[in-house]
Design a protein around this motif. Structure first.
Motif, PDB file in Angstrom:
ATOM      1  N   MET A 130      -5.950 -16.591 -21.422  1.00  0.00           N
ATOM      2  CA  MET A 130      -4.944 -17.645 -21.354  1.00  0.00           C
ATOM      3  C   MET A 130      -4.552 -17.922 -19.904  1.00  0.00           C
ATOM      4  SD  MET A 130      -3.119 -19.873 -22.900  1.00  0.00           S
ATOM      5  CE  MET A 130      -2.598 -19.638 -24.591  1.00  0.00           C
ATOM      6  N   CYS A 131      -4.340 -16.857 -19.142  1.00  0.00           N
ATOM      7  CA  CYS A 131      -3.967 -16.999 -17.739  1.00  0.00           C
ATOM      8  C   CYS A 131      -5.062 -17.730 -16.955  1.00  0.00           C
ATOM      9  CB  CYS A 131      -3.722 -15.626 -17.136  1.00  0.00           C
ATOM     10  SG  CYS A 131      -3.302 -15.635 -15.385  1.00  0.00           S
ATOM     11  N   ALA A 132      -6.312 -17.311 -17.150  1.00  0.00           N
ATOM     12  CA  ALA A 132      -7.435 -17.917 -16.437  1.00  0.00           C
ATOM     13  C   ALA A 132      -7.588 -19.388 -16.791  1.00  0.00           C
ATOM     14  CB  ALA A 132      -8.718 -17.154 -16.759  1.00  0.00           C
ATOM     15  N   ALA A 133      -7.446 -19.715 -18.085  1.00  0.00           N
ATOM     16  CA  ALA A 133      -7.599 -21.106 -18.522  1.00  0.00           C
ATOM     17  C   ALA A 133      -6.540 -22.006 -17.905  1.00  0.00           C
ATOM     18  CB  ALA A 133      -7.530 -21.169 -20.046  1.00  0.00           C
ATOM     19  N   VAL A 134      -5.290 -21.537 -17.918  1.00  0.00           N
ATOM     20  CA  VAL A 134      -4.193 -22.337 -17.362  1.00  0.00           C
ATOM     21  C   VAL A 134      -4.390 -22.553 -15.866  1.00  0.00           C
ATOM     22  CG1 VAL A 134      -1.708 -22.329 -16.866  1.00  0.00           C
ATOM     23  CG2 VAL A 134      -2.525 -21.697 -19.142  1.00  0.00           C
ATOM     24  N   ALA A 135      -4.748 -21.483 -15.155  1.00  0.00           N
ATOM     25  CA  ALA A 135      -4.955 -21.602 -13.710  1.00  0.00           C
ATOM     26  C   ALA A 135      -6.154 -22.486 -13.398  1.00  0.00           C
ATOM     27  CB  ALA A 135      -5.133 -20.218 -13.098  1.00  0.00           C
ATOM     28  N   GLY A 136      -7.236 -22.316 -14.156  1.00  0.00           N
ATOM     29  CA  GLY A 136      -8.432 -23.120 -13.926  1.00  0.00           C
ATOM     30  C   GLY A 136      -8.168 -24.598 -14.138  1.00  0.00           C
ATOM     31  N   GLN A 137      -7.411 -24.915 -15.174  1.00  0.00           N
ATOM     32  CA  GLN A 137      -7.114 -26.316 -15.452  1.00  0.00           C
ATOM     33  C   GLN A 137      -6.126 -26.918 -14.455  1.00  0.00           C
ATOM     34  OE1 GLN A 137      -6.386 -27.166 -19.660  1.00  0.00           O
ATOM     35  NE2 GLN A 137      -7.829 -25.554 -20.240  1.00  0.00           N
ATOM     36  N   ARG A 138      -5.543 -26.074 -13.612  1.00  0.00           N
ATOM     37  CA  ARG A 138      -4.722 -26.555 -12.496  1.00  0.00           C
ATOM     38  C   ARG A 138      -5.572 -26.782 -11.248  1.00  0.00           C
ATOM     39  NH1 ARG A 138      -1.846 -22.435 -10.760  1.00  0.00           N
ATOM     40  NH2 ARG A 138      -0.722 -23.775  -9.310  1.00  0.00           N
ATOM     41  N   GLY A 139      -6.872 -26.584 -11.380  1.00  0.00           N
ATOM     42  CA  GLY A 139      -7.751 -26.811 -10.254  1.00  0.00           C
ATOM     43  C   GLY A 139      -8.058 -25.586  -9.427  1.00  0.00           C
ATOM     44  N   ARG A 140      -7.621 -24.414  -9.890  1.00  0.00           N
ATOM     45  CA  ARG A 140      -7.891 -23.188  -9.154  1.00  0.00           C
ATOM     46  C   ARG A 140      -9.289 -22.675  -9.507  1.00  0.00           C
ATOM     47  NH1 ARG A 140      -4.596 -22.811  -5.273  1.00  0.00           N
ATOM     48  NH2 ARG A 140      -3.991 -20.612  -5.374  1.00  0.00           N
ATOM     49  N   ARG A 141      -9.955 -22.080  -8.530  1.00  0.00           N
ATOM     50  CA  ARG A 141     -11.255 -21.453  -8.770  1.00  0.00           C
ATOM     51  C   ARG A 141     -10.984 -20.023  -9.248  1.00  0.00           C
ATOM     52  NH1 ARG A 141     -14.248 -20.323  -4.691  1.00  0.00           N
ATOM     53  NH2 ARG A 141     -16.195 -20.371  -5.877  1.00  0.00           N
ATOM     54  N   VAL A 142     -11.250 -19.787 -10.526  1.00  0.00           N
ATOM     55  CA  VAL A 142     -10.852 -18.528 -11.155  1.00  0.00           C
ATOM     56  C   VAL A 142     -12.075 -17.734 -11.612  1.00  0.00           C
ATOM     57  CG1 VAL A 142      -9.496 -17.456 -12.998  1.00  0.00           C
ATOM     58  CG2 VAL A 142      -8.709 -19.595 -11.951  1.00  0.00           C
ATOM     59  N   LEU A 143     -12.053 -16.441 -11.346  1.00  0.00           N
ATOM     60  CA  LEU A 143     -13.069 -15.513 -11.830  1.00  0.00           C
ATOM     61  C   LEU A 143     -12.413 -14.592 -12.854  1.00  0.00           C
ATOM     62  CD1 LEU A 143     -15.896 -14.147 -11.616  1.00  0.00           C
ATOM     63  CD2 LEU A 143     -14.913 -12.694  -9.809  1.00  0.00           C
ATOM     64  N   LEU A 144     -12.985 -14.538 -14.067  1.00  0.00           N
ATOM     65  CA  LEU A 144     -12.471 -13.701 -15.148  1.00  0.00           C
ATOM     66  C   LEU A 144     -13.472 -12.588 -15.422  1.00  0.00           C
ATOM     67  CD1 LEU A 144     -10.378 -13.212 -17.439  1.00  0.00           C
ATOM     68  CD2 LEU A 144     -11.676 -14.839 -18.834  1.00  0.00           C
ATOM     69  N   LEU A 145     -13.051 -11.349 -15.238  1.00  0.00           N
ATOM     70  CA  LEU A 145     -13.949 -10.201 -15.346  1.00  0.00           C
ATOM     71  C   LEU A 145     -13.542  -9.269 -16.488  1.00  0.00           C
ATOM     72  CD1 LEU A 145     -14.166  -9.193 -11.560  1.00  0.00           C
ATOM     73  CD2 LEU A 145     -15.755 -10.647 -12.838  1.00  0.00           C
ATOM     74  N   ASP A 146     -14.535  -8.698 -17.173  1.00  0.00           N
ATOM     75  CA  ASP A 146     -14.265  -7.688 -18.201  1.00  0.00           C
ATOM     76  C   ASP A 146     -15.441  -6.736 -18.300  1.00  0.00           C
ATOM     77  OD1 ASP A 146     -13.752  -6.348 -20.836  1.00  0.00           O
ATOM     78  OD2 ASP A 146     -12.116  -7.791 -20.891  1.00  0.00           O
ATOM     79  N   HIS A 147     -15.112  -5.445 -18.411  1.00  0.00           N
ATOM     80  CA  HIS A 147     -16.180  -4.442 -18.493  1.00  0.00           C
ATOM     81  C   HIS A 147     -16.876  -4.448 -19.844  1.00  0.00           C
ATOM     82  CE1 HIS A 147     -14.094  -1.456 -21.120  1.00  0.00           C
ATOM     83  NE2 HIS A 147     -13.027  -2.084 -20.665  1.00  0.00           N
ATOM     84  N   ALA A 148     -16.237  -5.001 -20.875  1.00  0.00           N
ATOM     85  CA  ALA A 148     -16.837  -5.063 -22.207  1.00  0.00           C
ATOM     86  C   ALA A 148     -17.998  -6.060 -22.201  1.00  0.00           C
ATOM     87  CB  ALA A 148     -15.790  -5.469 -23.238  1.00  0.00           C
ATOM     88  N   ASP A 149     -18.830  -5.966 -23.254  1.00  0.00           N
ATOM     89  CA  ASP A 149     -19.995  -6.844 -23.296  1.00  0.00           C
ATOM     90  C   ASP A 149     -19.667  -8.243 -23.814  1.00  0.00           C
ATOM     91  OD1 ASP A 149     -19.442  -6.156 -25.898  1.00  0.00           O
ATOM     92  OD2 ASP A 149     -21.433  -5.363 -26.362  1.00  0.00           O
TER      93      ASP A 149
END
Length: 392
Positions: free
Chosen positions: A19-38
Motif C-alpha cells: 500500500m505504501c509503495a503504491a501510494v508513493a509511486g502514484q505520486r511520481g516517486r521512484r519506488v523499489l519494493l523488496l521482499d525476501h519471500a518468493d
C-alpha cells in the motif's frame, strides 16, 4: 559496483508495504519494493481462510492495543474502511460482511493481492522478491540496501517487514533488529490473537477437544463475547484469540459459560424441572461433553430439588466466572499477529517517520499497534501505509 538509485525503498511486500509503495509511486516517486519471500502478500493469501478479511467497518482507535493508545488515531482517521472498500469496489471485487463488521472477499484473497500489485504497477513500482535482504546502511542522507548480490540506495527507507508471527511464512524479527540498528526502541514483542494452553487442574478440559460454545471471555477490564473452542492443548476460538491479546502470563482468565442465560436461571430450572440434575440443566444450554465436565467439577449430586437455593446460586456464579489459569500460549507459530514492536514513542503519528532518523519510516505490524481479530490489523496496514506513502 554503484548502487541503483530510487526515491524510496520499501522493505516488505505485505499489506502495509504494498500500500505504501503504491501510494508513493502514484505520486511520481521512484519506488523499489523488496521482499525476501518468493512472492508478495503471502500472509494476505492465507488470511480469512483464503478469502482475506480485508477490513472491519467498525474500526475505531479503541480496538487497537499500543503502549500509546492515541497513536493510531491520526492514520486511521485519514484512511478509513470506506476508503479501502471504495478501492475494492473500483476493481469489481465482490465481498460480504460475515459477522461483527468483518468484510471478506466472496472469491479469493488472491484478488486483493492482484489489486495491490496493479496499484503498484500504476505507480511504476519496481517489485523484487526472492532474495535475502542483507546489510542496510545510512550515510550522507541516503539509505543503502544490499538485496541478494545487488545494491540499492534511496533517501527514504520504509520498514514494512511485519512481526515474527507465523514464521513458516518467513516472518521474523528483522524489523526490530533494523529499528534497534537505527536507535529506535522496541516494545517487547509477544504473540497476539493466539490460542492459550492449559495445564495443572485445568488439564482435563483438554479432553473436550473439538467442543465449541458461545462464551464471554474476560481478562482484566477486557471482555469479548464470541465462540470458544476447546483444543487438545487448551483454548481457542474467536473469543479466546481476542482476549489473548490482553491476557498476561500468570494471570487468570474468566469465562462466562452462560452469557445469554437470564440471571437466576438455575433457580428457575429448579422450579420448572425439580427432578432434573445439574448436568441435565447444563445440557439444555451447553454441549453435552462440556455440561458433563462442568457438572462434575461443581459436584452437586442428585436432583435440583435437593439443592439449596444458595448452592444453586453459587453454582451459577461459578459458571458465570469460571476461572482458568492458562500456562502459556501456542506462541508465534500459531499467533495471527504480533503485539508490541517498534515503539510509537519514536515515530510521528502523522507520517510514521522516525523522530530521530530523517526519512526512516515504519508501518504495519512492525509497529507497536495491534488490532482486534476481524480485519482491524489489515485496516491498520492500509492506513499506516498510506500515511507514509503520502510523504516519502
Amino acid at each position: 559496483m554503484p548502487a541503483t538509485e530510487f526515491d524510496a525503498i520499501v522493505l516488505g511486500a505485505g499489506a502495509a508495504g504494498m500500500m505504501c509503495a503504491a501510494v508513493a509511486g502514484q505520486r511520481g516517486r521512484r519506488v523499489l519494493l523488496l521482499d525476501h519471500a518468493d512472492q508478495v502478500g503471502k500472509k494476505i493469501l492465507i488470511s480469512g481462510g483464503g478469502r482475506c478479511n480485508f477490513t472491519n467497518i467498525h474500526t475505531a482507535p479503541d480496538r487497537f492495543l499500543s503502549a500509546n493508545p492515541h497513536f493510531a488515531k491520526s492514520a486511521l482517521a485519514r484512511y478509513t474502511p470506506a476508503d479501502f472498500i471504495a478501492l475494492v469496489e473500483r476493481y469489481g471485487i465482490a465481498y460480504h460482511e460475515k459477522t461483527l463488521g468483518q468484510l471478506f472477499c466472496d472469491g479469493s484473497a488472491k484478488q486483493i493481492v492482484a489489486m495491490l500489485l496493479d496499484e503498484c504497477a500504476k505507480g511504476g513500482v519496481d517489485v523484487r522478491c526472492g532474495q535475502p535482504v542483507g546489510a542496510v546502511e545510512h550515510g550522507d542522507g541516503r539509505f543503502r540496501v544490499r538485496f541478494g548480490s545487488a545494491d540499492f540506495a534511496a533517501p527514504n527507507l520504509v520498514i514494512a517487514t511485519g512481526g515474527p508471527s507465523i514464521p513458516k511464512m518467513g516472518a521474523s524479527g528483522f524489523a526490530y533488529d533494523l529499528a534497534r540498528q537505527f536507535g529506535l526502541k522496541v516494545v517487547e514483542p509477544r504473540p497476539a490473537l493466539v490460542p492459550l494452553t492449559l495445564g495443572g487442574d485445568d488439564v482435563l478440559f483438554r479432553e473436550l477437544s473439538g467442543v465449541a460454545t458461545p462464551v464471554e471471555a474476560r481478562a482484566g477490564k477486557a471482555a469479548f463475547r464470541e465462540a470458544a473452542l476447546f483444543t487438545h492443548k487448551g483454548l481457542s476460538g474467536p473469543a479466546i484469540l481476542q482476549i489473548s491479546s490482553y491476557w498476561r502470563h500468570g494471570e487468570p482468565l474468566a469465562i462466562d459459560f452462560q452469557p445469554d442465560a437470564a440471571p437466576g436461571w438455575l433457580l428457575a430450572a429448579k422450579r420448572d424441572r425439580p427432578r432434573a440434575t445439574l448436568r441435565a440443566a447444563l445440557g439444555a444450554i451447553l454441549p453435552d461433553r462440556l455440561a458433563e465436565t462442568l457438572a462434575d467439577r461443581i459436584a452437586l449430586p442428585g436432583e435440583l430439588a435437593a439443592q439449596t437455593d444458595r448452592n444453586l446460586a453459587d453454582a451459577e456464579a461459578r459458571l458465570r466466572r469460571w476461572s482458568f489459569r492458562p500456562n502459556g500460549t501456542e506462541g508465534f507459530a500459531k499467533a495471527e499477529v504480533t503485539a508490541g514492536g517498534i515503539s510509537t514513542a519514536g515515530l510521528s503519528s502523522q507520517t510514521m517517520m522516525a523522530k530521530s532518523v530523517a526519512n526512516l519510516y515504519a508501518v504495519g505490524e512492525a509497529v507497536d499497534v495491534t488490532g482486534w481479530l476481524g480485519g482491524y490489523n489489515f485496516q491498520w496496514a492500509w492506513a499506516s501505509g498510506v500515511a507514509a506513502g503520502k510523504v516519502i
